[in-house]
Design an enzyme around this catalytic site. Structure first.
Site, PDB file in Angstrom:
ATOM      1  N   LYS A 293      28.922 -21.127   2.515  1.00  0.00           N
ATOM      2  CA  LYS A 293      29.479 -19.878   1.999  1.00  0.00           C
ATOM      3  C   LYS A 293      29.964 -19.059   3.184  1.00  0.00           C
ATOM      4  CE  LYS A 293      28.521 -15.697  -0.633  1.00  0.00           C
ATOM      5  NZ  LYS A 293      27.625 -15.023  -1.569  1.00  0.00           N
ATOM      6  N   LYS A 346      32.342 -22.212  -0.823  1.00  0.00           N
ATOM      7  CA  LYS A 346      32.890 -20.946  -1.316  1.00  0.00           C
ATOM      8  C   LYS A 346      33.492 -20.172  -0.171  1.00  0.00           C
ATOM      9  CE  LYS A 346      31.135 -16.695  -3.370  1.00  0.00           C
ATOM     10  NZ  LYS A 346      29.943 -16.013  -3.795  1.00  0.00           N
TER      11      LYS A 346
HETATM   12  C1  PBG Z   1      26.674 -12.404  -3.589  1.00  0.00           C
HETATM   13  C2  PBG Z   1      27.824 -13.085  -4.214  1.00  0.00           C
HETATM   14  C3  PBG Z   1      29.158 -12.798  -3.922  1.00  0.00           C
HETATM   15  C4  PBG Z   1      29.940 -13.606  -4.739  1.00  0.00           C
HETATM   16  C5  PBG Z   1      29.063 -14.374  -5.492  1.00  0.00           C
HETATM   17  N1  PBG Z   1      27.755 -14.039  -5.167  1.00  0.00           N
HETATM   18  C6  PBG Z   1      29.768 -11.781  -3.031  1.00  0.00           C
HETATM   19  C7  PBG Z   1      29.304 -11.675  -1.647  1.00  0.00           C
HETATM   20  O1  PBG Z   1      28.767 -12.591  -1.058  1.00  0.00           O
HETATM   21  O2  PBG Z   1      29.493 -10.583  -1.116  1.00  0.00           O
HETATM   22  C8  PBG Z   1      31.416 -13.591  -4.720  1.00  0.00           C
HETATM   23  C9  PBG Z   1      32.107 -14.188  -5.877  1.00  0.00           C
HETATM   24  C10 PBG Z   1      33.536 -13.846  -5.991  1.00  0.00           C
HETATM   25  O3  PBG Z   1      34.155 -13.208  -5.104  1.00  0.00           O
HETATM   26  O4  PBG Z   1      34.122 -14.219  -7.018  1.00  0.00           O
HETATM   27  N2  PBG Z   1      25.481 -13.020  -3.520  1.00  0.00           N
END
Ligand code: PBG
Length: 426
Positions: A293, A346
């Site tokens: 991520k 991601k």
């Molecule tokens: C946070 C989380 C995020 C997303 C999913 N879970 C945002 C972040 O890490 O700040 C982002 C998903 C998206 O942008 O569609 N745990």
């Protein structure tokens, strides 16, 4: 979910022709034009009824032997004329290039293209993220056209109902938590009567066969908007956060979650979650780890949706640097060793190389998250008439599959599944 072989009508056409079955239930929604097999061969016995019908339609009265004798003597029914399509006036007359390989031969018709298609996509590959809140009504999310914080009374159940109607059976929940419940240690995350556990129980009660994924991270519950506990000096505390995440995951499992999905990027959280779940008897609850991520700017609209922007700083001490590729292998090795069941990358489209890297280095199912920014860009481009929203949506999802994903978390899940089922765009 993780199957590597899939059938489409084009692949099974020959089998159908052999067995004499018509379009048997193929369980596939892929958009392949229907070319009904033409059974001319006398070796294929369809049914005596159909044969009888054919005999009535073509009353010739001549035997096969007589017809054969005619053909041998050169007396056969005139076939349709040979057509040579004309080139436009002015087309240069040239000698054909001397090539044995012409890859275009395998692309020359829809049926051939369908037969040789390497990647397929089906609603079974989609996981639909659902934004939930305490309200009873749906609240539109400005930066994500078509997405809502769903009210539990109508919107939530309606959305799940409609998604199932087009073959989407998997959902991941993201809560918008009231500010008054946010604390520095995010303890609301493991409240058994909190929004997420309540929602899981509601959905499981109404739709017992759906798959519910949950998000494991503190940011929706943290007064600092970070995925972990923030120390006075701004450091995100790893092991203390993991302790909280274990309680969160167990609470979600207790409510009926099928797959818990740590998106926090703390070290060691997969192993700790596995141990915590097992200790409570949740051996069957899977872990989908956000393995790679990245600290991405593509999450902007999502943070608006949940009002979860970090109050200060960024997430770069736990989420990965977008410039890094090899580092994803370190996370992959750790997550596999710690017992992850699914590995997630991601964002999605800008990180296809990372998806392929994980695909080639692990036998586990691979997931990709087509995140909010990716979704909103396609929606905006479509709304401005700059791109064809539906085509770009389908292509982006297919590309995520081609790169090696089994499942895709996407806000387009319902819309794309509708297209795959031949139900148009919206
Ligand atoms: C946070 C989380 C995020 C997303 C999913 N879970 C945002 C972040 O890490 O700040 C982002 C998903 C998206 O942008 O569609 N745990």
């Amino acid at each position: 979910m993780a199957s590597t072989v899939s059938f489409s009508p084009a692949n099974v056409q020959m089998l159908q022709a052999r067995s004499g079955h018509g379009h048997a239930a193929l369980g596939s929604c892929s958009a392949v034009p229907r070319a009904g097999p033409r059974l001319r061969s006398t070796a294929v016995r369809v049914s005596s009824e159909q044969e009888a019908a054919a005999a009535v339609r073509v009353p010739s009265g001549r035997t096969i032997e007589e017809c054969e004798a005619d053909a041998v003597a050169g007396r056969f029914p005139a076939p349709p004329p040979l057509v040579r399509p004309k080139a436009p006036e002015g087309t240069p007359e040239i000698r054909p290039l001397d090539m044995t390989k012409r890859p275009r031969r395998n692309r020359k018709s829809p049926a051939l293209r369908a037969a040789f298609q390497e990647t397929t996509i089906s609603p079974a590959n989609f996981v639909l993220p659902l934004f939930i809140h305490e309200g009873e009504d749906d609240a539109p999310i400005g930066a994500m056209p078509g997405c809502y914080r769903l009210g539990w009374r109508h919107g939530l159940l309606d959305e799940v109902y409609k998604a199932r109607d087009v073959g989407v059976n998997s959902f991941v929940l993201f809560p918008k938590v009231p500010d008054a419940l946010k604390t520095p240690t995010g303890d609301e995350a493991y409240n058994d009567n909190g929004l997420v556990p309540r929602t899981i129980r509601l959905l499981k009660d109404k739709f017992p066969d759906i798959v519910i994924y949950t998000d494991v991270a503190l940011d929706p519950y943290s007064s600092d908007g970070h995925d972990g506990i923030v120390r006075e000096d701004g450091v995100i505390m790893n092991d203390e956060t993991v302790y909280q995440l274990c309680k969160q995951a167990v609470s979600q499992a207790r409510a009926g979650a099928d797959v818990v999905s740590p998106s926090d990027m703390m070290d060691g959280r997969v192993g700790a979650l596995r141990a915590a779940l097992d200790a409570e008897g949740f051996h069957d609850v899977s872990i989908m780890s956000y393995t790679a991520k990245y600290a991405s700017s593509f999450y902007g609209p999502f943070r608006e949706a949940l009002d979860s922007n970090p109050r200060f700083g960024d997430k770069k001490t736990y989420q990965m640097n977008p410039a890094n590729y090899r580092e994803a292998l370190i996370e992959t090795a750790a997550d596999e060793a710690e017992g992850a069941d699914i590995l997630l990358v991601k964002p999605g489209l800008p990180y296809l190389d990372v998806i392929r890297l994980l695909r080639d280095n692990s036998a586990l199912p691979i997931a990709a998250y087509q995140v909010s920014g990716e979704y909103s860009m396609i929606k905006a481009g479509g709304a401005l008439g700059m791109i064809d929203e539906q085509k770009v949506m389908m292509e982006s999802l297919m590309c995520l599959r081609r790169a090696g994903t089994d499942i895709i978390l996407t806000y387009f899940a319902r819309q794309a599944a509708g297209v795959l089922c031949g139900m148009g765009s919206k």
